[in-house]
Design a protein around this motif. Structure first.
Motif, PDB file in Angstrom:
ATOM      1  N   VAL A  27       0.840  -1.204   0.000  1.00  0.00           N
ATOM      2  CA  VAL A  27       0.000   0.000   0.000  1.00  0.00           C
ATOM      3  C   VAL A  27       0.873   1.251   0.000  1.00  0.00           C
ATOM      4  O   VAL A  27       0.575   2.231  -0.701  1.00  0.00           O
ATOM      5  CB  VAL A  27      -0.979   0.002   1.191  1.00  0.00           C
ATOM      6  CG1 VAL A  27      -1.807   1.284   1.214  1.00  0.00           C
ATOM      7  CG2 VAL A  27      -1.901  -1.218   1.128  1.00  0.00           C
ATOM      8  N   ASP A  28       1.967   1.216   0.742  1.00  0.00           N
ATOM      9  CA  ASP A  28       2.853   2.383   0.775  1.00  0.00           C
ATOM     10  C   ASP A  28       3.560   2.592  -0.567  1.00  0.00           C
ATOM     11  O   ASP A  28       3.825   3.736  -0.953  1.00  0.00           O
ATOM     12  CB  ASP A  28       3.861   2.258   1.922  1.00  0.00           C
ATOM     13  CG  ASP A  28       3.214   2.621   3.262  1.00  0.00           C
ATOM     14  OD1 ASP A  28       1.979   2.474   3.371  1.00  0.00           O
ATOM     15  OD2 ASP A  28       3.931   3.028   4.197  1.00  0.00           O
ATOM     16  N   ILE A  29       3.842   1.523  -1.270  1.00  0.00           N
ATOM     17  CA  ILE A  29       4.401   1.659  -2.625  1.00  0.00           C
ATOM     18  C   ILE A  29       3.376   2.371  -3.520  1.00  0.00           C
ATOM     19  O   ILE A  29       3.720   3.283  -4.282  1.00  0.00           O
ATOM     20  CB  ILE A  29       4.778   0.282  -3.229  1.00  0.00           C
ATOM     21  CG1 ILE A  29       5.892  -0.381  -2.417  1.00  0.00           C
ATOM     22  CG2 ILE A  29       5.214   0.435  -4.696  1.00  0.00           C
ATOM     23  CD1 ILE A  29       6.179  -1.837  -2.793  1.00  0.00           C
ATOM     24  N   LEU A  30       2.120   1.970  -3.404  1.00  0.00           N
ATOM     25  CA  LEU A  30       1.058   2.609  -4.188  1.00  0.00           C
ATOM     26  C   LEU A  30       0.898   4.078  -3.813  1.00  0.00           C
ATOM     27  O   LEU A  30       0.661   4.921  -4.680  1.00  0.00           O
ATOM     28  CB  LEU A  30      -0.280   1.889  -3.982  1.00  0.00           C
ATOM     29  CG  LEU A  30      -0.385   0.429  -4.434  1.00  0.00           C
ATOM     30  CD1 LEU A  30      -1.791  -0.093  -4.182  1.00  0.00           C
ATOM     31  CD2 LEU A  30      -0.048   0.266  -5.913  1.00  0.00           C
ATOM     32  N   ARG A  32       3.200   6.153  -2.769  1.00  0.00           N
ATOM     33  CA  ARG A  32       4.290   6.929  -3.389  1.00  0.00           C
ATOM     34  C   ARG A  32       4.067   7.068  -4.894  1.00  0.00           C
ATOM     35  O   ARG A  32       4.325   8.115  -5.477  1.00  0.00           O
ATOM     36  CB  ARG A  32       5.637   6.264  -3.096  1.00  0.00           C
ATOM     37  CG  ARG A  32       6.094   6.459  -1.659  1.00  0.00           C
ATOM     38  CD  ARG A  32       7.533   6.041  -1.454  1.00  0.00           C
ATOM     39  NE  ARG A  32       7.737   4.613  -1.617  1.00  0.00           N
ATOM     40  CZ  ARG A  32       7.530   3.717  -0.662  1.00  0.00           C
ATOM     41  NH1 ARG A  32       7.098   4.091   0.529  1.00  0.00           N
ATOM     42  NH2 ARG A  32       7.752   2.437  -0.873  1.00  0.00           N
ATOM     43  N   TYR A  33       3.564   6.009  -5.500  1.00  0.00           N
ATOM     44  CA  TYR A  33       3.302   6.023  -6.946  1.00  0.00           C
ATOM     45  C   TYR A  33       2.241   7.079  -7.286  1.00  0.00           C
ATOM     46  O   TYR A  33       2.414   7.872  -8.213  1.00  0.00           O
ATOM     47  CB  TYR A  33       2.837   4.631  -7.392  1.00  0.00           C
ATOM     48  CG  TYR A  33       2.567   4.522  -8.872  1.00  0.00           C
ATOM     49  CD1 TYR A  33       3.602   4.314  -9.777  1.00  0.00           C
ATOM     50  CD2 TYR A  33       1.277   4.627  -9.377  1.00  0.00           C
ATOM     51  CE1 TYR A  33       3.363   4.207 -11.139  1.00  0.00           C
ATOM     52  CE2 TYR A  33       1.015   4.522 -10.733  1.00  0.00           C
ATOM     53  CZ  TYR A  33       2.066   4.313 -11.611  1.00  0.00           C
ATOM     54  OH  TYR A  33       1.810   4.228 -12.957  1.00  0.00           O
ATOM     55  N   GLN A  36       3.645  10.593  -6.867  1.00  0.00           N
ATOM     56  CA  GLN A  36       4.547  10.921  -7.966  1.00  0.00           C
ATOM     57  C   GLN A  36       3.753  11.321  -9.212  1.00  0.00           C
ATOM     58  O   GLN A  36       4.071  12.302  -9.879  1.00  0.00           O
ATOM     59  CB  GLN A  36       5.415   9.691  -8.276  1.00  0.00           C
ATOM     60  CG  GLN A  36       6.409   9.901  -9.404  1.00  0.00           C
ATOM     61  CD  GLN A  36       7.019   8.570  -9.872  1.00  0.00           C
ATOM     62  OE1 GLN A  36       7.065   7.605  -9.119  1.00  0.00           O
ATOM     63  NE2 GLN A  36       7.439   8.520 -11.110  1.00  0.00           N
ATOM     64  N   LYS A  37       2.689  10.577  -9.512  1.00  0.00           N
ATOM     65  CA  LYS A  37       1.853  10.869 -10.676  1.00  0.00           C
ATOM     66  C   LYS A  37       1.205  12.245 -10.529  1.00  0.00           C
ATOM     67  O   LYS A  37       1.094  13.003 -11.499  1.00  0.00           O
ATOM     68  CB  LYS A  37       0.753   9.806 -10.836  1.00  0.00           C
ATOM     69  CG  LYS A  37       1.274   8.484 -11.369  1.00  0.00           C
ATOM     70  CD  LYS A  37       1.651   8.619 -12.832  1.00  0.00           C
ATOM     71  CE  LYS A  37       2.151   7.313 -13.416  1.00  0.00           C
ATOM     72  NZ  LYS A  37       2.703   7.494 -14.764  1.00  0.00           N
ATOM     73  N   PHE A  38       0.771  12.562  -9.303  1.00  0.00           N
ATOM     74  CA  PHE A  38       0.149  13.871  -9.075  1.00  0.00           C
ATOM     75  C   PHE A  38       1.154  14.989  -9.317  1.00  0.00           C
ATOM     76  O   PHE A  38       0.835  15.999  -9.949  1.00  0.00           O
ATOM     77  CB  PHE A  38      -0.416  13.946  -7.646  1.00  0.00           C
ATOM     78  CG  PHE A  38      -0.965  15.298  -7.305  1.00  0.00           C
ATOM     79  CD1 PHE A  38      -2.101  15.783  -7.953  1.00  0.00           C
ATOM     80  CD2 PHE A  38      -0.351  16.092  -6.352  1.00  0.00           C
ATOM     81  CE1 PHE A  38      -2.613  17.036  -7.643  1.00  0.00           C
ATOM     82  CE2 PHE A  38      -0.858  17.352  -6.044  1.00  0.00           C
ATOM     83  CZ  PHE A  38      -1.985  17.823  -6.685  1.00  0.00           C
ATOM     84  N   ILE A 202      -1.079  -1.680  -9.202  1.00  0.00           N
ATOM     85  CA  ILE A 202      -0.874  -0.389  -9.871  1.00  0.00           C
ATOM     86  C   ILE A 202      -1.872  -0.168 -11.023  1.00  0.00           C
ATOM     87  O   ILE A 202      -2.479   0.896 -11.114  1.00  0.00           O
ATOM     88  CB  ILE A 202       0.596  -0.198 -10.320  1.00  0.00           C
ATOM     89  CG1 ILE A 202       1.425   0.275  -9.112  1.00  0.00           C
ATOM     90  CG2 ILE A 202       0.733   0.797 -11.468  1.00  0.00           C
ATOM     91  CD1 ILE A 202       2.919   0.362  -9.331  1.00  0.00           C
ATOM     92  N   PRO A 203      -2.130  -1.159 -11.906  1.00  0.00           N
ATOM     93  CA  PRO A 203      -3.105  -0.914 -12.981  1.00  0.00           C
ATOM     94  C   PRO A 203      -4.498  -0.574 -12.457  1.00  0.00           C
ATOM     95  O   PRO A 203      -5.264   0.119 -13.130  1.00  0.00           O
ATOM     96  CB  PRO A 203      -3.125  -2.248 -13.744  1.00  0.00           C
ATOM     97  CG  PRO A 203      -1.818  -2.897 -13.433  1.00  0.00           C
ATOM     98  CD  PRO A 203      -1.482  -2.476 -12.042  1.00  0.00           C
TER      99      PRO A 203
END
Length: 209
Positions: A27-30, A32-33, A36-38, A202-203
């Motif tokens: 969940v923490d990886i998501l 950060r992802y 980053q996208k924002f 992620i998808p």
């Protein structure tokens, strides 16, 4: 105008990211992802909340889900993830902590609460356990059996199908390689396992970014 959508991840220590000192869990990886996208300026803002509590069962979930949802409710929409079962199916002192019938009732009740705040709900599969702890009483006094994982995951799949919910199948992804994706305790993923979970998820969150 940009929307701010909340992603709420309810679960146990595997949601929390226990034993992952590198990435902090899937969940923490998501999180950060999405951040980053924002910052790259792509689309809407998706704010993810890791609401995992170690050792929690669906009984604990029902006590807090109405309050957690009310406290974190975005006017632009919420996505709710429910990731339970590894503690529910554990046997302690010869008794299953939450038996399959009660587990089914609890998940359905949690989904009903989530529906008041969200049209987008995902049920998350339980991971297989390492062969070395399958059916073995560990130091916590709990025994977990891989056959039970299949039973409880089927309950989750059935509810997802009946109620038109998403289902995230981490179980199948882990099954053949579980001995290298699980940490030494045989229950929690290691860094590699958590990384793979994030890749699968992620998808799903991409749709909201």
């Amino acid at each position: 105008m940009k929307k701010i959508i909340y992603g709420l991840f309810f679960g146990d220590s595997i949601t929390y990211g226990e034993y992952d000192g590198v990435f902090g869990g899937w969940v923490d990886i998501l999180k950060r992802y999405a951040l980053q996208k924002f910052h790259e300026g792509n689309g809407d803002e998706l704010i993810l909340f890791n609401l995992g509590i170690g050792g929690e069962t669906t009984e604990g979930l029902l006590k807090r889900i109405p309050h957690e949802l009310a406290a974190r409710n975005s006017a632009d929409g919420n996505i709710v993830f429910l990731s339970y079962g590894a503690n529910d199916l554990a046997v302690k002192d010869g008794v299953q902590i939450v038996d399959p019938e009660k587990f089914k009732t609890n998940i359905k009740e949690a989904v009903a609460h989530a529906r008041q705040f969200s049209n987008t709900i995902y049920l998350v599969s339980i991971l297989p356990f390492s062969q070395k702890i399958d059916g073995v009483v560990v130091s916590s006094g709990k025994k977990r059996i891989n056959e039970d994982v299949v039973v409880y995951n089927q309950i989750l799949k059935n509810i997802a199908a009946e109620d038109s919910l998403g289902y995230i199948d981490f179980y199948s992804a882990f099954l053949d390689d579980k001995e290298i994706l699980l940490s030494a305790d045989g229950v929690h993923p290691n860094e590699k396992g958590y990384g793979m979970m994030a890749e699968i998820a992620i998808p799903i969150i991409e749709k909201y970014l």
